[in-house]
Design an enzyme around this catalytic site. Structure first.
Site, PDB file in Angstrom:
ATOM      1  N   THR A  95     -14.269 -63.842  15.335  1.00 36.15           N
ATOM      2  CA  THR A  95     -14.734 -64.619  14.802  1.00 36.15           C
ATOM      3  C   THR A  95     -16.807 -65.074  14.843  1.00 36.15           C
ATOM      4  OG1 THR A  95     -13.195 -65.930  16.167  1.00 36.15           O
ATOM      5  CG2 THR A  95     -14.961 -66.704  15.497  1.00 36.15           C
ATOM      6  N   ALA A 110      -8.293 -47.818  14.229  1.00 40.58           N
ATOM      7  CA  ALA A 110      -6.888 -47.063  14.912  1.00 40.58           C
ATOM      8  C   ALA A 110      -6.760 -47.477  16.418  1.00 40.58           C
ATOM      9  CB  ALA A 110      -7.824 -45.176  15.191  1.00 40.58           C
ATOM     10  N   CYS A 162      -5.854 -62.965  19.601  1.00 39.50           N
ATOM     11  CA  CYS A 162      -6.157 -63.242  18.076  1.00 39.50           C
ATOM     12  C   CYS A 162      -5.344 -64.874  18.434  1.00 39.50           C
ATOM     13  CB  CYS A 162      -4.738 -62.962  17.214  1.00 39.50           C
ATOM     14  SG  CYS A 162      -4.643 -61.009  16.830  1.00 39.50           S
ATOM     15  N   LYS A 216       0.734 -65.707   8.055  1.00 38.39           N
ATOM     16  CA  LYS A 216       0.215 -65.006   9.614  1.00 38.39           C
ATOM     17  C   LYS A 216      -0.788 -65.866  10.094  1.00 38.39           C
ATOM     18  CE  LYS A 216      -0.997 -62.549  12.973  1.00 38.39           C
ATOM     19  NZ  LYS A 216       0.138 -61.762  13.532  1.00 38.39           N
ATOM     20  N   ARG A 235      -8.896 -58.926  26.325  1.00 37.74           N
ATOM     21  CA  ARG A 235      -9.689 -59.770  25.588  1.00 37.74           C
ATOM     22  C   ARG A 235      -9.066 -61.737  25.381  1.00 37.74           C
ATOM     23  NH1 ARG A 235      -9.209 -56.517  19.990  1.00 37.74           N
ATOM     24  NH2 ARG A 235      -6.502 -56.117  20.403  1.00 37.74           N
ATOM     25  N   GLU A 270       0.394 -58.470  10.059  1.00 36.41           N
ATOM     26  CA  GLU A 270       1.496 -57.951  11.395  1.00 36.41           C
ATOM     27  C   GLU A 270       2.175 -59.012  12.389  1.00 36.41           C
ATOM     28  OE1 GLU A 270       2.498 -54.723  11.104  1.00 36.41           O
ATOM     29  OE2 GLU A 270       3.911 -55.630  13.495  1.00 36.41           O
ATOM     30  N   ASN A 300     -10.808 -54.830  12.641  1.00 35.21           N
ATOM     31  CA  ASN A 300     -11.179 -56.073  13.705  1.00 35.21           C
ATOM     32  C   ASN A 300     -11.727 -57.458  12.822  1.00 35.21           C
ATOM     33  OD1 ASN A 300     -12.716 -53.992  13.727  1.00 35.21           O
ATOM     34  ND2 ASN A 300     -13.826 -54.494  15.325  1.00 35.21           N
TER      35      ASN A 300
HETATM   36  P1  NAD Z   1      -8.929 -53.436  17.613  1.00 40.04           P
HETATM   37  O1  NAD Z   1     -10.294 -54.089  18.003  1.00 40.04           O
HETATM   38  O2  NAD Z   1      -8.501 -52.861  18.549  1.00 40.04           O
HETATM   39  O3  NAD Z   1      -8.693 -52.077  16.276  1.00 40.04           O
HETATM   40  C1  NAD Z   1      -9.734 -52.155  14.907  1.00 40.04           C
HETATM   41  C2  NAD Z   1     -10.414 -50.642  14.789  1.00 40.04           C
HETATM   42  O4  NAD Z   1     -11.079 -50.998  13.689  1.00 40.04           O
HETATM   43  C3  NAD Z   1     -11.207 -50.566  16.430  1.00 40.04           C
HETATM   44  O5  NAD Z   1     -10.651 -49.155  16.864  1.00 40.04           O
HETATM   45  C4  NAD Z   1     -12.927 -49.792  15.385  1.00 40.04           C
HETATM   46  O6  NAD Z   1     -13.497 -49.040  15.631  1.00 40.04           O
HETATM   47  C5  NAD Z   1     -12.541 -49.589  14.166  1.00 40.04           C
HETATM   48  N1  NAD Z   1     -13.000 -49.919  12.359  1.00 40.04           N
HETATM   49  C6  NAD Z   1     -13.610 -51.399  12.300  1.00 40.04           C
HETATM   50  N2  NAD Z   1     -14.952 -51.205  10.983  1.00 40.04           N
HETATM   51  C7  NAD Z   1     -14.354 -49.800  11.025  1.00 40.04           C
HETATM   52  C8  NAD Z   1     -14.687 -49.183   9.835  1.00 40.04           C
HETATM   53  N3  NAD Z   1     -15.784 -49.863   8.597  1.00 40.04           N
HETATM   54  N4  NAD Z   1     -14.171 -48.290   9.474  1.00 40.04           N
HETATM   55  C9  NAD Z   1     -13.504 -47.151   9.461  1.00 40.04           C
HETATM   56  N5  NAD Z   1     -13.169 -48.596  11.229  1.00 40.04           N
HETATM   57  C10 NAD Z   1     -13.368 -49.003  11.569  1.00 40.04           C
HETATM   58  O7  NAD Z   1      -7.905 -54.556  16.639  1.00 40.04           O
HETATM   59  P2  NAD Z   1      -6.891 -55.016  16.730  1.00 40.04           P
HETATM   60  O8  NAD Z   1      -6.477 -55.875  17.763  1.00 40.04           O
HETATM   61  O9  NAD Z   1      -5.919 -53.768  16.426  1.00 40.04           O
HETATM   62  O10 NAD Z   1      -6.499 -55.914  15.438  1.00 40.04           O
HETATM   63  C11 NAD Z   1      -7.347 -55.493  13.977  1.00 40.04           C
HETATM   64  C12 NAD Z   1      -6.714 -56.677  12.913  1.00 40.04           C
HETATM   65  O11 NAD Z   1      -5.281 -56.691  13.485  1.00 40.04           O
HETATM   66  C13 NAD Z   1      -6.625 -57.755  13.728  1.00 40.04           C
HETATM   67  O12 NAD Z   1      -6.889 -58.871  12.787  1.00 40.04           O
HETATM   68  C14 NAD Z   1      -6.050 -58.312  14.164  1.00 40.04           C
HETATM   69  O13 NAD Z   1      -6.348 -60.240  13.785  1.00 40.04           O
HETATM   70  C15 NAD Z   1      -4.901 -58.135  13.612  1.00 40.04           C
HETATM   71  N6  NAD Z   1      -3.533 -58.641  14.304  1.00 40.04           N
HETATM   72  C16 NAD Z   1      -3.685 -57.844  16.290  1.00 40.04           C
HETATM   73  C17 NAD Z   1      -2.546 -57.669  16.739  1.00 40.04           C
HETATM   74  C18 NAD Z   1      -2.281 -57.061  17.844  1.00 40.04           C
HETATM   75  O14 NAD Z   1      -1.794 -57.948  18.819  1.00 40.04           O
HETATM   76  N7  NAD Z   1      -3.755 -56.662  18.719  1.00 40.04           N
HETATM   77  C19 NAD Z   1      -1.274 -59.060  16.030  1.00 40.04           C
HETATM   78  C20 NAD Z   1      -1.426 -58.804  14.741  1.00 40.04           C
HETATM   79  C21 NAD Z   1      -2.340 -58.818  14.043  1.00 40.04           C
HETATM   80  C1  UGA Z   2       0.489 -63.360  19.205  1.00 42.16           C
HETATM   81  C2  UGA Z   2       1.741 -63.080  18.502  1.00 42.16           C
HETATM   82  O1  UGA Z   2       2.824 -63.581  19.929  1.00 42.16           O
HETATM   83  C3  UGA Z   2       1.971 -61.715  17.924  1.00 42.16           C
HETATM   84  O2  UGA Z   2       3.412 -62.350  16.897  1.00 42.16           O
HETATM   85  C4  UGA Z   2       0.903 -62.087  16.640  1.00 42.16           C
HETATM   86  O3  UGA Z   2       1.097 -60.569  15.794  1.00 42.16           O
HETATM   87  C5  UGA Z   2       0.085 -61.360  17.920  1.00 42.16           C
HETATM   88  O4  UGA Z   2      -0.348 -63.016  18.827  1.00 42.16           O
HETATM   89  C6  UGA Z   2      -2.178 -61.257  16.649  1.00 42.16           C
HETATM   90  O5  UGA Z   2      -2.004 -61.655  16.160  1.00 42.16           O
HETATM   91  O6  UGA Z   2      -2.092 -60.982  17.546  1.00 42.16           O
HETATM   92  P1  UGA Z   2      -0.069 -61.440  21.504  1.00 42.16           P
HETATM   93  O7  UGA Z   2      -1.276 -62.489  21.800  1.00 42.16           O
HETATM   94  O8  UGA Z   2       0.117 -59.560  21.313  1.00 42.16           O
HETATM   95  O9  UGA Z   2       0.730 -61.990  20.282  1.00 42.16           O
HETATM   96  O10 UGA Z   2       1.078 -61.417  22.212  1.00 42.16           O
HETATM   97  P2  UGA Z   2       1.771 -63.025  22.749  1.00 42.16           P
HETATM   98  O11 UGA Z   2       3.331 -62.992  23.723  1.00 42.16           O
HETATM   99  O12 UGA Z   2       2.295 -63.396  21.784  1.00 42.16           O
HETATM  100  O13 UGA Z   2       1.307 -64.204  24.234  1.00 42.16           O
HETATM  101  C7  UGA Z   2       0.217 -64.390  23.506  1.00 42.16           C
HETATM  102  C8  UGA Z   2      -0.513 -65.634  24.773  1.00 42.16           C
HETATM  103  O14 UGA Z   2       0.367 -66.458  25.262  1.00 42.16           O
HETATM  104  C9  UGA Z   2      -0.597 -64.406  26.500  1.00 42.16           C
HETATM  105  O15 UGA Z   2      -1.655 -65.128  26.904  1.00 42.16           O
HETATM  106  C10 UGA Z   2       0.580 -65.146  27.005  1.00 42.16           C
HETATM  107  O16 UGA Z   2       0.624 -64.944  28.188  1.00 42.16           O
HETATM  108  C11 UGA Z   2       1.135 -66.459  25.983  1.00 42.16           C
HETATM  109  N1  UGA Z   2       2.152 -67.616  26.944  1.00 42.16           N
HETATM  110  C12 UGA Z   2       3.112 -66.417  25.841  1.00 42.16           C
HETATM  111  C13 UGA Z   2       2.306 -68.631  27.205  1.00 42.16           C
HETATM  112  O17 UGA Z   2       1.153 -68.900  28.309  1.00 42.16           O
HETATM  113  N2  UGA Z   2       3.782 -69.116  28.027  1.00 42.16           N
HETATM  114  C14 UGA Z   2       4.353 -68.288  26.768  1.00 42.16           C
HETATM  115  O18 UGA Z   2       5.897 -69.042  26.746  1.00 42.16           O
HETATM  116  C15 UGA Z   2       4.164 -67.584  25.829  1.00 42.16           C
END
Ligand code: NAD
Ligand code: UGA
Length: 462
Positions: A97, A16, A279, A223, A349, A164, A94
Site C-alpha cells: 500500500t 523471489a 494481502c 484477484k 506481515r 496467484e 511486492n
Molecule cells: P515478497 O515481498 O515476499 O517478495 C517480493 C520480492 O520482490 C522481494 O524479494 C523483493 O526483493 C523483490 N523485488 C522488489 N523489487 C524488485 C526489482 N525491481 N527487481 C527484482 N526483485 C525485486 O512479496 P510476496 O509475498 O511474494 O508478494 C508478491 C506479490 O504477490 C504481491 O503483489 C502480493 O500481493 C502477491 N501475492 C502474495 C501472496 C502471498 O501469499 N504472499 C499470495 C498471492 C499473491
Molecule cells: C490469502 C488467500 O487465502 C489466498 O487465496 C491469496 O492468494 C492470498 O491471501 C494473497 O493474495 O496473499 P493467506 O493470507 O496466505 O491467503 O492466508 P489465509 O488462509 O487466507 O488467511 C488469512 C488470514 O485470515 C489469517 O490471519 C487467518 O488466520 C485468517 N482467517 C482465515 C480467519 O481468521 N478465519 C478463517 O476462517 C480463515
C-alpha cells in the site's frame, strides 16, 4: 548458469518472495523441459534460496525446490542476463500500500513494478511475454504495456495477468492442485497466442478444466475480488462473534449451522482475533481506492467496512482482556501464544498479534511472545518496544509467572500442551483468552483457568 539450448522454453521470475519462489519451484519441478530462473535484487534472499535454509518457511517447499534446483531451477541476482535470455517473464515483486502522496494508505505502490518494467526494456533484445503474477490494480497491464512498448528497439512485449491464489502455510498443496489457474490476456492475435503458451505451461500438471482464461482486466479484478470476498467472510463471522457474546449464542455452533448450507459453504467461517497476512487489507484498500477513483463512493464504503470491522475486532480483544483482568494490566505478564498471522508460516506481515502486542505494551503490560517459526520476524515488528517484550520459542518458559495467556495463532502444538503444568507456573487467578477458539475450554476451566473464548460464553471461577 546452465546453457539454454537443452530446454524448450526459458522462463524467469522477477521477485523471489513468498509467491515467486514457491510458484517457480513448482513449475520447474513439474516441467523439467523448461529452464526456470528466479531473480531478485536481494542477494541475501537469493543466497538463502540456494541453501538448505530457505528464506521462507513453508511446509513441503524444500522438497519441491530440491527436485529441480541445479537441474532446471536457478536462483540468481543477475537480473539483466536472465531477462535477456527469457521468453516468458513472470513479475512477482511486492506491491504494498502506498505510504506517501496521492492515495496514501489505500492505493497500490507500483514503484517496484514499474522499476522491473524499465529493467525489462533495458535488458531485452527480443520479444517477450510479461506476466503479472503480483496482485495489481485493475488496468495496470494497460499502463505496463504502454511503458514497455514505448521502447525504441522495435521489441514487442505482450502483457498478461496470471494472479496467484496460493495461501501461505498450504502453498505447496495449493500450487500442486489449484482450484483454478486464471490467465487473462488481450483478445488480439498476439494476446491469444501468448495466452496459449501460458496455458500450456500449467497444463503440464493442472487439469484443463481448471485453467480459466479471460480478458486481462477480469483477471486483474478477480484477484482483488477473491481476497475481498474471503476477508469479508471473516469480518462477517467476527461481527457475529460479538453478538454471540452478548446473547449466549455460540459462534462455532452458528458457523456450523450456516456453513452446512451449500450456498454458504463451511470454509473461512472461523471467528478469530482478526485476519492478518500481507494481502487482505492491502488488496481491499486497493479495491476501495479504485472504487473511489471511479466515483463509486457507496461501493468503496461497503468494502472498507470489512477492514474496519477487522480493526475493531483486534481492539475489542484487548479491551476485553483489560476489563476481565480487573481493569488494569500494568506490570502484569501476558504470554502471547503465536505471532505468525496464521499457522504453518513464519510470516508475520499484518499479523493481528502485532497490534495486540503494541496495545498491551501501551497498557504497560510485560509481553512474552512464543512462536515455533516467527520469533525472528516478531522481534523486527516490535523494534522500539523491546523494553517491554521478551521472546522464547518454549511456551512453558513463556508462562513462568504470567497472569494471562492469549492465543494469537492456531498452531496445532498449542492444542496438546500440558496445561496442568502451565497452570502451576502462572500467577493466580490465571486467565486464558483464546483468540482462535482452538483449546478445550471446559478442560482448562476444570484445571483452574478462567477462560475467555471468542463468541462463546466465558468459563470463570468468580
Ligand atoms: P515478497 O515481498 O515476499 O517478495 C517480493 C520480492 O520482490 C522481494 O524479494 C523483493 O526483493 C523483490 N523485488 C522488489 N523489487 C524488485 C526489482 N525491481 N527487481 C527484482 N526483485 C525485486 O512479496 P510476496 O509475498 O511474494 O508478494 C508478491 C506479490 O504477490 C504481491 O503483489 C502480493 O500481493 C502477491 N501475492 C502474495 C501472496 C502471498 O501469499 N504472499 C499470495 C498471492 C499473491
Ligand atoms: C490469502 C488467500 O487465502 C489466498 O487465496 C491469496 O492468494 C492470498 O491471501 C494473497 O493474495 O496473499 P493467506 O493470507 O496466505 O491467503 O492466508 P489465509 O488462509 O487466507 O488467511 C488469512 C488470514 O485470515 C489469517 O490471519 C487467518 O488466520 C485468517 N482467517 C482465515 C480467519 O481468521 N478465519 C478463517 O476462517 C480463515
Amino acid at each position: 548458469m546452465a546453457g539454454t539450448s537443452q530446454f524448450s522454453m526459458n522462463i524467469i521470475c522477477i521477485g523471489a518472495g513468498y509467491v515467486g519462489g514457491p510458484t517457480m519451484a513448482m513449475i520447474a519441478a513439474k516441467c523439467p523441459q523448461y529452464k526456470v530462473t528466479v531473480v531478485d535484487i536481494n542477494a541475501e534472499r537469493i543466497a538463502a534460496w540456494n541453501s538448505e535454509k530457505l528464506p521462507i518457511y513453508e511446509p513441503g517447499l524444500l522438497e519441491v525446490v530440491k527436485i529441480a534446483r541445479g537441474r532446471n531451477l536457478f536462483f540468481s541476482t543477475n537480473i539483466a542476463q536472465a531477462i535477456n535470455e527469457a521468453e516468458v517473464i513472470f513479475v512477482s515483486v511486492n506491491t504494498p500500500t502506498k505510504t506517501f502522496g496521492e492515495g496514501t494508505g489505500k492505493a497500490a505502490d507500483l514503484q517496484y513494478w514499474e522499476k522491473t518494467a524499465r529493467d525489462i526494456i533495458k535488458a531485452s533484445t527480443t520479444d517477450k511475454i510479461i506476466i503479472e503474477k503480483s496482485t495489481l490494480p485493475v488496468r495496470t497491464a494497460h499502463a505496463m504495456e504502454r511503458i514497455l512498448n514505448a521502447n525504441d528497439k522495435g521489441i514487442h512485449f505482450e502483457v498478461l495477468s496470471n494472479p496467484e491464489f496460493l495461501a501461505e502455510g498450504s502453498a505447496i498443496e495449493d500450487l500442486e492442485s489449484p482450484d483454478r489457474v486464471l490467465i487473462g490476456s488481450q483478445l488480439t492475435e498476439k494476446g491469444l497466442e501468448a495466452r496459449q503458451k501460458i496455458v500450456n505451461i500449467y497444463a503440464n500438471w493442472v487439469p484443463k478444466d481448471r485453467i480459466l482464461t479471460s480478458n486481462v482486466w477480469s483477471a486483474e479484478l478477480s484477484k482483488l475480488v477473491a481476497n475481498a470476498f474471503l476477508a469479508q467472510r471473516i469480518s462477517s463471522i467476527n461481527s457475529i462473534s460479538m453478538l454471540c457474546e452478548c446473547t449466549e449464542a455460540n459462534v462455532s455452533e452458528v458457523s456450523r449451522a450456516i456453513g452446512m448450507d451449500s450456498r454458504i459453504g463451511s470454509r473461512f467461517l472461523s471467528a478469530s482475533v482478526g485476519f492478518g497476512g500481507s494481502c487482505f487489507k492491502k488488496d481491499i484498500l486497493n479495491l476501495v481506492y479504485i472504487c473511489e477513483s471511479y466515483g463509486l463512493t457507496e461501493v468503496a464504503q461497503y468494502w472498507e467496512n470489512v477492514v474496519l470491522m477487522n480493526e475493531y475486532q483486534k481492539r475489542r480483544f484487548v479491551k476485553n482482556m483489560i476489563k476481565t483482568m480487573f481493569n488494569t494490566i500494568a506490570g502484569k505478564k501476558i504470554a502471547l501464544f503465536g505471532f505468525a498471522f496464521k499457522a504453518n508460516t513464519g510470516d508475520t506481515r499484518e499479523s493481528p498479534a502485532i497490534d495486540i502486542a503494541k496495545q498491551l505494551v501501551e497498557e504497560r503490560a510485560m509481553v512474552i511472545i512464543t512462536d515455533p517459526q516467527a520469533i525472528g520476524n516478531a522481534a523486527k515488528d516490535l523494534e522500539g518496544q523491546l523494553e517491554y517484550v521478551k521472546f522464547t520459542s518454549d511456551p512453558y518458559e513463556a508462562v513462568d509467572g504470567a497472569h494471562a495467556i492469549a492465543i494469537m495463532t492456531e498452531w496445532d502444538e498449542y492444542r496438546t500442551l500440558d496445561f496442568t503444568q502451565i497452570y502451576k507456573k502462572m500467577e493466580k487467578p490465571a486467565f486464558i483468552f483464546d483468540g482462535r477458539n482452538i483449546l478445550d475450554h471446559q478442560k482448562l476451566y476444570n484445571i483452574g483457568f478462567n477462560v475467555y473464548p471468542l463468541g462463546k460464553e466465558s468459563w470463570k471461577h468468580f
